[in-house]
Write a protein that holds these residues in place. Structure first.
Motif, mmCIF file in Angstrom:
data_model
loop_
_atom_site.group_PDB
_atom_site.id
_atom_site.type_symbol
_atom_site.label_atom_id
_atom_site.label_comp_id
_atom_site.label_asym_id
_atom_site.label_seq_id
_atom_site.Cartn_x
_atom_site.Cartn_y
_atom_site.Cartn_z
ATOM 1 N N MET A 18 0.844 -1.442 0.020
ATOM 2 C CA MET A 18 -0.098 0.073 0.038
ATOM 3 C C MET A 18 0.809 1.272 -0.101
ATOM 4 S SD MET A 18 -2.995 1.015 2.733
ATOM 5 C CE MET A 18 -4.144 0.026 1.852
ATOM 6 N N ASP A 53 2.201 11.937 -10.214
ATOM 7 C CA ASP A 53 1.735 13.246 -9.836
ATOM 8 C C ASP A 53 2.660 14.143 -10.076
ATOM 9 O OD1 ASP A 53 -0.784 13.921 -9.389
ATOM 10 O OD2 ASP A 53 -0.793 14.490 -7.365
ATOM 11 N N MET A 113 1.866 6.561 -6.910
ATOM 12 C CA MET A 113 1.255 7.956 -7.024
ATOM 13 C C MET A 113 1.592 9.170 -7.045
ATOM 14 S SD MET A 113 -2.242 6.116 -5.445
ATOM 15 C CE MET A 113 -3.356 7.334 -5.250
ATOM 16 N N ASP A 114 2.198 9.453 -5.953
ATOM 17 C CA ASP A 114 3.066 10.573 -5.681
ATOM 18 C C ASP A 114 4.162 10.964 -6.761
ATOM 19 O OD1 ASP A 114 1.803 11.433 -3.503
ATOM 20 O OD2 ASP A 114 3.193 10.592 -2.024
ATOM 21 N N VAL A 143 2.194 1.738 -3.567
ATOM 22 C CA VAL A 143 1.268 2.433 -4.454
ATOM 23 C C VAL A 143 1.116 3.623 -4.244
ATOM 24 C CG1 VAL A 143 -1.376 2.665 -4.822
ATOM 25 C CG2 VAL A 143 -0.423 0.249 -4.482
ATOM 26 N N ALA A 144 1.048 4.362 -2.924
ATOM 27 C CA ALA A 144 1.083 5.781 -2.525
ATOM 28 C C ALA A 144 2.184 6.537 -3.348
ATOM 29 C CB ALA A 144 0.767 5.973 -0.802
ATOM 30 N N ASP A 153 2.948 12.065 -18.706
ATOM 31 C CA ASP A 153 1.976 11.272 -18.357
ATOM 32 C C ASP A 153 2.267 9.647 -18.339
ATOM 33 O OD1 ASP A 153 -0.369 10.721 -17.488
ATOM 34 O OD2 ASP A 153 -1.625 11.080 -19.562
#
Lengths: 98, 233
Positions: free
Chosen positions: A45, A56, A52-53, A48-49, A64
């Protein structure tokens, strides 16, 4: 964007991760730190975080990409093992997807 | 309560539009997404024209949102299409369109919203399902199957995002007078109502009531749930 730029983004994302962790679970930011996998500091988890950061931060640079494909997440020799392998993986993904 | 940032898909009409008006009346900021222009005019309302099934459209929208807002508090995946037809006669393209809008649209917006939702202290995802799923309604094979997929997605997103403090729930409205069911005959609606514990049409306010329940801070332990109207289970 070269490898050092990508490494900076990964380091910034790890620093962001550390901000939400207690003093005794801080991730040492160095090339030898095991991030993910056996004895890694990140569970799935948290990985994943982190990804994602990073996505971003890359999006803010108009890059992208999707970093977490099935192969990468389940690989026994994960590209997310440490800072160096993660930076290399992201470079490869950017080259492939752009 | 006010000043939350709320994204609603399918916001130009029906339930989505009423929900947008509901949150605006509470002083929230509403970002509406739909394929058509909106008649909503409010300083706190921002509208994006998009096809929810298009990843490119979603990326464009979230890039724009990130420039303007630091977080997203509530995502309501309301956009949906329905076409009643016998399974044997359903054009394959219809089934693909329904899956694209109802399931992929929800999948894409859930995924793209995660980073903004993580920055909210009270993040909520609400997906729209239907009583056609538990009733296994004849004539709704593609529609009910797409919403069944939405329900499974809801439960799994709830599991995977629970650790980030994001709840994910769904609402299954019973028939409501909206454009979505305007082509369904009265006899069919009557038959459906007879299967409910409460045998009457629902109103949009019944949906708003559940939305308000899901979004309140006290509902932080409520996730992965599908709540049907009309006493269907």
């Amino acid at each position: 964007m070269d490898s050092s730029d990508i490494e900076k983004i990964v380091v910034n994302a790890l620093q962001l991760t550390n901000q939400s962790r207690s003093d005794n679970t801080q991730i040492p930011i160095s090339e030898s730190t095991v991030l993910f996998g056996k004895d890694g500091h990140l569970d799935s988890m948290a990985l994943v975080a982190l990804l994602m950061d990073i996505e971003d931060a890359l999006a803010e640079e108009s890059i992208d990409v999707s970093l977490s494909d099935e192969k990468a997440m389940s690989s026994s020799r994960s590209p997310f093992k440490n800072l160096t392998s993660m930076t290399q993986y992201i470079s490869d993904v950017i080259a492939e997807q752009s | 309560m006010g000043s939350r940032t709320v994204l609603i898909t399918g916001a130009s009409r029906g339930i989505g539009k009423t929900l947008a008006e509901h949150f605006l009346a509470k002083g929230d900021i509403v970002i509406g997404v739909s394929r058509t222009e909106t008649s909503l005019a409010d300083e706190n309302y921002h509208h994006f024209l998009a096809d929810v099934a298009s990843e490119a459209d979603a990326k464009r929208i979230f890039t724009a949102i990130k420039k303007q807002f630091t977080s997203l508090d509530i995502l309501i995946n309301n956009a949906g299409i329905a076409r009643m037809n016998a399974f044997a006669l359903t054009p394959i393209q219809n089934a693909q369109d329904i899956m694209a809008t109802n399931f992929m649209g929800t999948f894409i917006f859930c995924q793209k919203a995660l980073n903004l939702l993580r920055k909210s202290p009270c993040a909520r995802i609400i997906n729209l399902s239907t009583v056609a799923v538990p009733l296994n309604l004849a004539g709704e094979a593609a529609y009910a199957a797409s919403k069944s997929a939405v329900e499974t997605l809801t439960r799994i997103v709830a599991k995977e995002m629970g650790g980030f403090g994001i709840t994910c729930n769904a609402i299954g409205p019973s028939p409501i007078h909206t454009q979505l069911i305007s082509g369904v005959g009265d006899d069919k609606i009557d038959k459906l109502l007879q299967q409910q514990a409460i045998k009457k049409m629902a109103v949009v306010e019944d949906v708003i009531n559940i939305v308000d329940f899901y979004v309140q801070p006290q509902s932080s332990m409520v996730t992965g749930q599908i709540l049907y109207l009309g006493g269907i289970s």
